[in-house]
Design a protein around this motif. Structure first.
Motif, PDB file in Angstrom:
ATOM      1  N   LEU A  74      -5.840   5.414   5.712  1.00  0.00           N
ATOM      2  CA  LEU A  74      -4.958   4.764   6.680  1.00  0.00           C
ATOM      3  C   LEU A  74      -5.700   4.492   7.989  1.00  0.00           C
ATOM      4  O   LEU A  74      -5.541   3.422   8.592  1.00  0.00           O
ATOM      5  CB  LEU A  74      -3.724   5.631   6.941  1.00  0.00           C
ATOM      6  CG  LEU A  74      -2.757   5.837   5.768  1.00  0.00           C
ATOM      7  CD1 LEU A  74      -1.631   6.788   6.180  1.00  0.00           C
ATOM      8  CD2 LEU A  74      -2.170   4.501   5.302  1.00  0.00           C
ATOM      9  N   HIS A 100      -6.207  10.246   1.855  1.00  0.00           N
ATOM     10  CA  HIS A 100      -5.249   9.166   2.106  1.00  0.00           C
ATOM     11  C   HIS A 100      -5.110   8.906   3.596  1.00  0.00           C
ATOM     12  O   HIS A 100      -5.050   7.735   4.028  1.00  0.00           O
ATOM     13  CB  HIS A 100      -3.891   9.541   1.512  1.00  0.00           C
ATOM     14  CG  HIS A 100      -2.834   8.522   1.773  1.00  0.00           C
ATOM     15  ND1 HIS A 100      -2.853   7.253   1.238  1.00  0.00           N
ATOM     16  CD2 HIS A 100      -1.694   8.579   2.543  1.00  0.00           C
ATOM     17  CE1 HIS A 100      -1.792   6.564   1.647  1.00  0.00           C
ATOM     18  NE2 HIS A 100      -1.083   7.354   2.447  1.00  0.00           N
ATOM     19  N   ARG A 103      -7.951   1.561   7.781  1.00  0.00           N
ATOM     20  CA  ARG A 103      -7.230   0.282   7.839  1.00  0.00           C
ATOM     21  C   ARG A 103      -6.789  -0.076   9.249  1.00  0.00           C
ATOM     22  O   ARG A 103      -6.200  -1.136   9.480  1.00  0.00           O
ATOM     23  CB  ARG A 103      -5.984   0.343   6.948  1.00  0.00           C
ATOM     24  CG  ARG A 103      -6.238   0.523   5.472  1.00  0.00           C
ATOM     25  CD  ARG A 103      -4.898   0.481   4.739  1.00  0.00           C
ATOM     26  NE  ARG A 103      -4.905   1.324   3.557  1.00  0.00           N
ATOM     27  CZ  ARG A 103      -3.812   1.677   2.889  1.00  0.00           C
ATOM     28  NH1 ARG A 103      -2.627   1.284   3.324  1.00  0.00           N
ATOM     29  NH2 ARG A 103      -3.894   2.433   1.819  1.00  0.00           N
ATOM     30  N   GLN A 155      -4.569   1.761  10.949  1.00  0.00           N
ATOM     31  CA  GLN A 155      -3.184   2.198  11.148  1.00  0.00           C
ATOM     32  C   GLN A 155      -3.182   3.551  11.861  1.00  0.00           C
ATOM     33  O   GLN A 155      -2.779   4.572  11.314  1.00  0.00           O
ATOM     34  CB  GLN A 155      -2.457   2.272   9.804  1.00  0.00           C
ATOM     35  CG  GLN A 155      -2.313   0.907   9.154  1.00  0.00           C
ATOM     36  CD  GLN A 155      -1.725   0.964   7.750  1.00  0.00           C
ATOM     37  OE1 GLN A 155      -1.976   0.092   6.930  1.00  0.00           O
ATOM     38  NE2 GLN A 155      -0.950   1.983   7.445  1.00  0.00           N
ATOM     39  N   VAL A 213      -1.818   8.804  12.339  1.00  0.00           N
ATOM     40  CA  VAL A 213      -1.910   7.602  11.497  1.00  0.00           C
ATOM     41  C   VAL A 213      -0.502   7.322  10.964  1.00  0.00           C
ATOM     42  O   VAL A 213       0.365   8.194  10.982  1.00  0.00           O
ATOM     43  CB  VAL A 213      -2.905   7.785  10.326  1.00  0.00           C
ATOM     44  CG1 VAL A 213      -4.327   7.908  10.837  1.00  0.00           C
ATOM     45  CG2 VAL A 213      -2.527   9.002   9.474  1.00  0.00           C
ATOM     46  N   TRP A 214      -0.286   6.108  10.497  1.00  0.00           N
ATOM     47  CA  TRP A 214       1.055   5.747  10.047  1.00  0.00           C
ATOM     48  C   TRP A 214       0.980   4.809   8.854  1.00  0.00           C
ATOM     49  O   TRP A 214      -0.052   4.174   8.582  1.00  0.00           O
ATOM     50  CB  TRP A 214       1.846   5.070  11.171  1.00  0.00           C
ATOM     51  CG  TRP A 214       1.199   3.818  11.704  1.00  0.00           C
ATOM     52  CD1 TRP A 214       0.306   3.717  12.733  1.00  0.00           C
ATOM     53  CD2 TRP A 214       1.380   2.482  11.209  1.00  0.00           C
ATOM     54  NE1 TRP A 214      -0.077   2.418  12.920  1.00  0.00           N
ATOM     55  CE2 TRP A 214       0.557   1.632  12.011  1.00  0.00           C
ATOM     56  CE3 TRP A 214       2.139   1.911  10.200  1.00  0.00           C
ATOM     57  CZ2 TRP A 214       0.503   0.252  11.805  1.00  0.00           C
ATOM     58  CZ3 TRP A 214       2.078   0.538   9.988  1.00  0.00           C
ATOM     59  CH2 TRP A 214       1.264  -0.271  10.785  1.00  0.00           C
ATOM     60  N   GLU A 215       2.103   4.719   8.161  1.00  0.00           N
ATOM     61  CA  GLU A 215       2.278   3.715   7.119  1.00  0.00           C
ATOM     62  C   GLU A 215       3.753   3.344   7.060  1.00  0.00           C
ATOM     63  O   GLU A 215       4.627   4.147   7.414  1.00  0.00           O
ATOM     64  CB  GLU A 215       1.789   4.206   5.762  1.00  0.00           C
ATOM     65  CG  GLU A 215       2.410   5.499   5.250  1.00  0.00           C
ATOM     66  CD  GLU A 215       1.718   5.979   3.989  1.00  0.00           C
ATOM     67  OE1 GLU A 215       1.489   5.153   3.091  1.00  0.00           O
ATOM     68  OE2 GLU A 215       1.397   7.188   3.910  1.00  0.00           O
TER      69      GLU A 215
END
Length: 273
Positions: A247, A243, A250, A252, A151-153
């Motif tokens: 992500l 968290h 969403r 991501q 996953v990423w942000e």
């Protein structure tokens, strides 16, 4: 008499200034300007930092003492030329050996602490790809979340990125950049490392305190360098996993584009791994 009159007000002012400092400021003075540490690399960096200051102070006091001694002992007393000494073997030996001794001690402790600071483990608990790009940060978490790999942000100039880390769990960072040189720096972690296009730099550490910490780019990287900041949130393991699931929810998942291209120098094909 005049100098004695000045000493009393100076002492009073100094006492008032110290008394007016907060406990946090006093603690920072004891750390010689370092922020409060929040990673397992803290002790090695603090030891090297304070040790270097102590060494510099000792050398400084010795040099200042010799200067004052020479000024007083050999001050001009009359018009006659002082006795000239062409050679002084003991002094010349001292001036030659003393710098080598100082450099040798500093070199030893720099290498010893440097090895502790840059140490890597064979199996870190988490791996994160940090991508520095003009002019924000992307964080790719190499975790399996809800059946998805990674996953990423990422952040923007208006909304800086957040990096979430679990407390007391080791984290391996791969640092990459698709454009220019950046520098990944979290002052409270006592660690800073350049992010270089076409190359993957690595670091590993374990956050030791929960809380929110400031991060920034420490390498002048262009027009909006000053806004290339991010926030580090060190939380419990459960909050960290929650968290990551957020992500994934969403959408991501996978790796952000910057992370995929960050090992290639633009216009030069495949870069050095």
């Amino acid at each position: 008499m005049g100098s004695k009159r000045l000493l009393v007000p100076a002492a009073v002012v100094g006492t008032l200034l110290l008394a007016g400092c907060s406990a946090e400021t006093n603690a920072q003075w004891k750390r010689l300007g370092l922020p409060e540490g929040a990673s397992d690399r803290t002790e090695a960096v603090r030891s090297l930092w304070i040790g270097a200051w102590i060494a510099a102070l000792v050398v400084g006091v010795m040099v200042w003492g010799l200067i004052l001694y020479a000024v007083v002992r050999y001050r001009r007393r009359n018009e006659e030329a002082p006795r000239q000494t062409r050679y002084n073997l003991p002094l010349e030996v001292l001036y030659t050996l003393a710098p080598f001794a100082i450099i040798g001690v500093l070199f030893f402790y720099t290498v010893e602490n440097g090895n502790r600071i840059t140490a890597m483990s064979d199996s870190p608990q988490h791996t994160i790809n940090v991508v520095g790009q003009q002019w924000q940060w992307t964080f790719n978490y190499h975790e399996t979340v809800n059946g998805e790999e990674g996953v990423w942000e990422t952040g923007t100039l208006d909304q800086p990125a957040e990096l979430w880390l679990p407390v007391n769990e080791s984290v391996h960072f791969d640092l990459t950049s698709p454009d220019v040189i950046h520098s990944f720096w979290v002052p409270s972690f006592y660690f800073k490392l350049d992010v270089i296009p076409g190359r993957t730099n690595k670091l590993e550490l374990t956050p030791t305190k929960t809380g929110t910490f400031a991060g920034k780019c420490a390498e002048l990287c262009g027009l909006y360098h000053s806004r290339m900041v991010f926030t580090v949130k060190v939380v419990t393991a459960d909050e960290y996993q929650a968290h990551l699931r957020d992500l994934a929810d969403r959408g991501q998942t996978g790796a952000a584009t910057g992370g995929q291209d960050a090992t290639t120098i633009p216009g030069h094909g495949e870069g050095e791994k």
